[in-house]
Scaffold this motif. Sequence first.
Motif, PDB file in Angstrom:
ATOM      1  N   SER A  18      11.124  45.604 -16.918  1.00  0.00           N
ATOM      2  CA  SER A  18      10.043  44.636 -16.685  1.00  0.00           C
ATOM      3  C   SER A  18       8.875  45.286 -15.953  1.00  0.00           C
ATOM      4  O   SER A  18       7.706  45.001 -16.257  1.00  0.00           O
ATOM      5  CB  SER A  18      10.565  43.435 -15.890  1.00  0.00           C
ATOM      6  N   ILE A  19       9.165  46.149 -14.999  1.00  0.00           N
ATOM      7  CA  ILE A  19       8.094  46.885 -14.311  1.00  0.00           C
ATOM      8  C   ILE A  19       7.336  47.744 -15.315  1.00  0.00           C
ATOM      9  O   ILE A  19       6.098  47.792 -15.319  1.00  0.00           O
ATOM     10  CB  ILE A  19       8.676  47.740 -13.170  1.00  0.00           C
ATOM     11  N   SER A  20       8.090  48.412 -16.189  1.00  0.00           N
ATOM     12  CA  SER A  20       7.433  49.256 -17.202  1.00  0.00           C
ATOM     13  C   SER A  20       6.551  48.413 -18.119  1.00  0.00           C
ATOM     14  O   SER A  20       5.485  48.856 -18.550  1.00  0.00           O
ATOM     15  CB  SER A  20       8.488  50.007 -18.025  1.00  0.00           C
ATOM     16  N   TYR A  21       6.996  47.200 -18.410  1.00  0.00           N
ATOM     17  CA  TYR A  21       6.237  46.306 -19.287  1.00  0.00           C
ATOM     18  C   TYR A  21       4.838  46.055 -18.720  1.00  0.00           C
ATOM     19  O   TYR A  21       3.827  46.231 -19.419  1.00  0.00           O
ATOM     20  CB  TYR A  21       7.006  44.991 -19.434  1.00  0.00           C
ATOM     21  N   PHE A  22       4.758  45.660 -17.458  1.00  0.00           N
ATOM     22  CA  PHE A  22       3.447  45.366 -16.873  1.00  0.00           C
ATOM     23  C   PHE A  22       2.622  46.631 -16.661  1.00  0.00           C
ATOM     24  O   PHE A  22       1.411  46.640 -16.926  1.00  0.00           O
ATOM     25  CB  PHE A  22       3.616  44.593 -15.572  1.00  0.00           C
ATOM     26  N   LEU A  23       3.256  47.696 -16.205  1.00  0.00           N
ATOM     27  CA  LEU A  23       2.517  48.950 -16.027  1.00  0.00           C
ATOM     28  C   LEU A  23       1.933  49.443 -17.345  1.00  0.00           C
ATOM     29  O   LEU A  23       0.849  50.020 -17.381  1.00  0.00           O
ATOM     30  CB  LEU A  23       3.429  50.021 -15.432  1.00  0.00           C
ATOM     31  N   SER A  24       2.637  49.198 -18.450  1.00  0.00           N
ATOM     32  CA  SER A  24       2.165  49.700 -19.746  1.00  0.00           C
ATOM     33  C   SER A  24       0.880  49.002 -20.192  1.00  0.00           C
ATOM     34  O   SER A  24       0.072  49.588 -20.917  1.00  0.00           O
ATOM     35  CB  SER A  24       3.258  49.519 -20.807  1.00  0.00           C
ATOM     36  N   PHE A  25       0.676  47.760 -19.780  1.00  0.00           N
ATOM     37  CA  PHE A  25      -0.555  47.051 -20.118  1.00  0.00           C
ATOM     38  C   PHE A  25      -1.689  47.406 -19.154  1.00  0.00           C
ATOM     39  O   PHE A  25      -2.853  47.444 -19.550  1.00  0.00           O
ATOM     40  CB  PHE A  25      -0.322  45.536 -20.080  1.00  0.00           C
ATOM     41  N   LEU A  26      -1.350  47.651 -17.891  1.00  0.00           N
ATOM     42  CA  LEU A  26      -2.372  47.886 -16.864  1.00  0.00           C
ATOM     43  C   LEU A  26      -2.805  49.344 -16.779  1.00  0.00           C
ATOM     44  O   LEU A  26      -3.832  49.645 -16.171  1.00  0.00           O
ATOM     45  CB  LEU A  26      -1.846  47.443 -15.488  1.00  0.00           C
ATOM     46  N   ASP A 165       7.983  46.453 -26.426  1.00  0.00           N
ATOM     47  CA  ASP A 165       6.591  46.161 -26.068  1.00  0.00           C
ATOM     48  C   ASP A 165       5.998  47.302 -25.241  1.00  0.00           C
ATOM     49  O   ASP A 165       4.843  47.699 -25.444  1.00  0.00           O
ATOM     50  CB  ASP A 165       6.508  44.858 -25.270  1.00  0.00           C
ATOM     51  N   SER A 166       6.782  47.817 -24.308  1.00  0.00           N
ATOM     52  CA  SER A 166       6.313  48.910 -23.455  1.00  0.00           C
ATOM     53  C   SER A 166       6.058  50.171 -24.273  1.00  0.00           C
ATOM     54  O   SER A 166       5.063  50.879 -24.067  1.00  0.00           O
ATOM     55  CB  SER A 166       7.342  49.204 -22.356  1.00  0.00           C
ATOM     56  N   GLU A 167       6.969  50.456 -25.182  1.00  0.00           N
ATOM     57  CA  GLU A 167       6.813  51.663 -26.014  1.00  0.00           C
ATOM     58  C   GLU A 167       5.569  51.585 -26.890  1.00  0.00           C
ATOM     59  O   GLU A 167       4.893  52.599 -27.124  1.00  0.00           O
ATOM     60  CB  GLU A 167       8.056  51.861 -26.880  1.00  0.00           C
ATOM     61  N   LYS A 168       5.237  50.385 -27.366  1.00  0.00           N
ATOM     62  CA  LYS A 168       4.017  50.214 -28.164  1.00  0.00           C
ATOM     63  C   LYS A 168       2.774  50.589 -27.370  1.00  0.00           C
ATOM     64  O   LYS A 168       1.757  51.008 -27.927  1.00  0.00           O
ATOM     65  CB  LYS A 168       3.905  48.766 -28.643  1.00  0.00           C
ATOM     66  N   ASN A 169       2.864  50.431 -26.051  1.00  0.00           N
ATOM     67  CA  ASN A 169       1.731  50.769 -25.177  1.00  0.00           C
ATOM     68  C   ASN A 169       1.811  52.197 -24.639  1.00  0.00           C
ATOM     69  O   ASN A 169       1.088  52.552 -23.712  1.00  0.00           O
ATOM     70  CB  ASN A 169       1.669  49.781 -24.005  1.00  0.00           C
ATOM     71  N   GLY A 170       2.710  53.004 -25.184  1.00  0.00           N
ATOM     72  CA  GLY A 170       2.763  54.416 -24.815  1.00  0.00           C
ATOM     73  C   GLY A 170       3.786  54.793 -23.769  1.00  0.00           C
ATOM     74  O   GLY A 170       3.835  55.947 -23.338  1.00  0.00           O
ATOM     75  N   MET A 171       4.621  53.833 -23.357  1.00  0.00           N
ATOM     76  CA  MET A 171       5.647  54.127 -22.357  1.00  0.00           C
ATOM     77  C   MET A 171       6.751  54.983 -22.978  1.00  0.00           C
ATOM     78  O   MET A 171       7.129  54.794 -24.131  1.00  0.00           O
ATOM     79  CB  MET A 171       6.223  52.812 -21.839  1.00  0.00           C
TER      80      MET A 171
END
Length: 437
Positions: A18-26, A165-171
């Motif tokens: 969940s932390i990775s999720y928000f960091l990936s957008f910000l 979702d996180s991986e889509k943002n480059g995580m």
Amino acid sequence: MAHDFDVVIIGGGILGTSISYFLSFLNKSKKIAVIEQAQNVAFHTSGRNTGKVHAPYLYNPEKKKLFANAAFHGFEMWERYSRLHDLPFKKDGVIEVALDKKGIKVLEKYLKWGKQNGLEEKDIELMDKSQLAKIEPEIKCEAAIYVHKDGSADYSAYTKSLMKDSEKNGMTFLLDTRVTDVKKENSKWKITLDEEHEIFAKFLINAAGGEAVDIAHGVGVAKELTDVHFRGEYWKAPSEYNTLTKTSIYSVPEFPDYPFLDPHWVIRVDGSCEIGPNAVPVFSPYGYNKAENIKEFIPKMLEMLGSGARKAIFDKQFQELAINEIQSSMSKSAMVERVRRFLPKIEADKITEKGTAGIRSSVIDENGKFSPDVILIDEESSFHILNYNSPGATGALPFSAHIVNHLHTSGLVSSEDMDAQCGPWKFTEIIEKLERK
């Protein structure tokens, strides 16, 4: 595999993901990695719990303020996220029963706590046994709290979706990869993986669940704290019991200051029913079997005897409770009998299949007391999340947003766009709601 990262998160449970999720957008231009030793996210505690989206009535608004606030907002966030991704979510409520007058007093306290934590009159109500019998005729008790704003979910599926979702943002997710050493080197963290590979990070987030205290100790943090591990076991009920009640049933815990629970009657999101969990003391965060516990017995006992946990394990009441839990593990009948006190129609002979056990870890302070709330520790280039227990899965999304906002406002991890759209939410709107309640 890239070797240098801006941020590394240790732990791919529901919190770390969940932390990775928000960091990936910000932080879309930052290089961020999540390291998880299991073959998939949410493989351990996050995917081995009761699957409940807990309403915050069980949590003291003073001692468990962070947990209660996160649980309050978590219900709506998981409901919205599940709709967006077509994931299972069911608002099915829960009933907490009192079997004696002492228990009724506890229910009255829970009603007060629930309202202090944000529940409305329509969300929670206290009933006497005659009122309850009209709704749930099979339950036998003296009184009950019916919590309407409570749900069932599949946290393993949620966590895997958050990872995608996180991986889509480059995580980057490094699965099936174990952190075997962490040390500071030239103002960066050198993280050894599987005893051979090395990666480097400017900032480290420790969200390692059952190993979080060990990782903190390894970098010189929280030396005064230690952890103890408890295996929660379940028994699956046959399908003929799936309509015995409409809701899951909990009973008032007799000793709430200890991490022992009377087993619940759990209705899962797929409609199947289970009895559990108990809380059997084990010697490893992966102590699912005898071999692992034998291997870790001596080092864990030495650690506990040299810390504040020594006071806890020599406490007579703790010892008695621990023995009772061990008995419930050795005897199916002992565990089923606890639930038969309020669901007498259940027959132990018809329950033959074990469910999936999970392990949760509780932190004991230097005075030998179990810490009631999550412990957050800031360091110059690291952040440690210890004692993240129930209702941890319920509150994982809002709690993670809180952590990311804290890291940003503290200047520990700068974010590029704090007003970013994070899936169905604007990040700033999440923080505003958290700060209002």
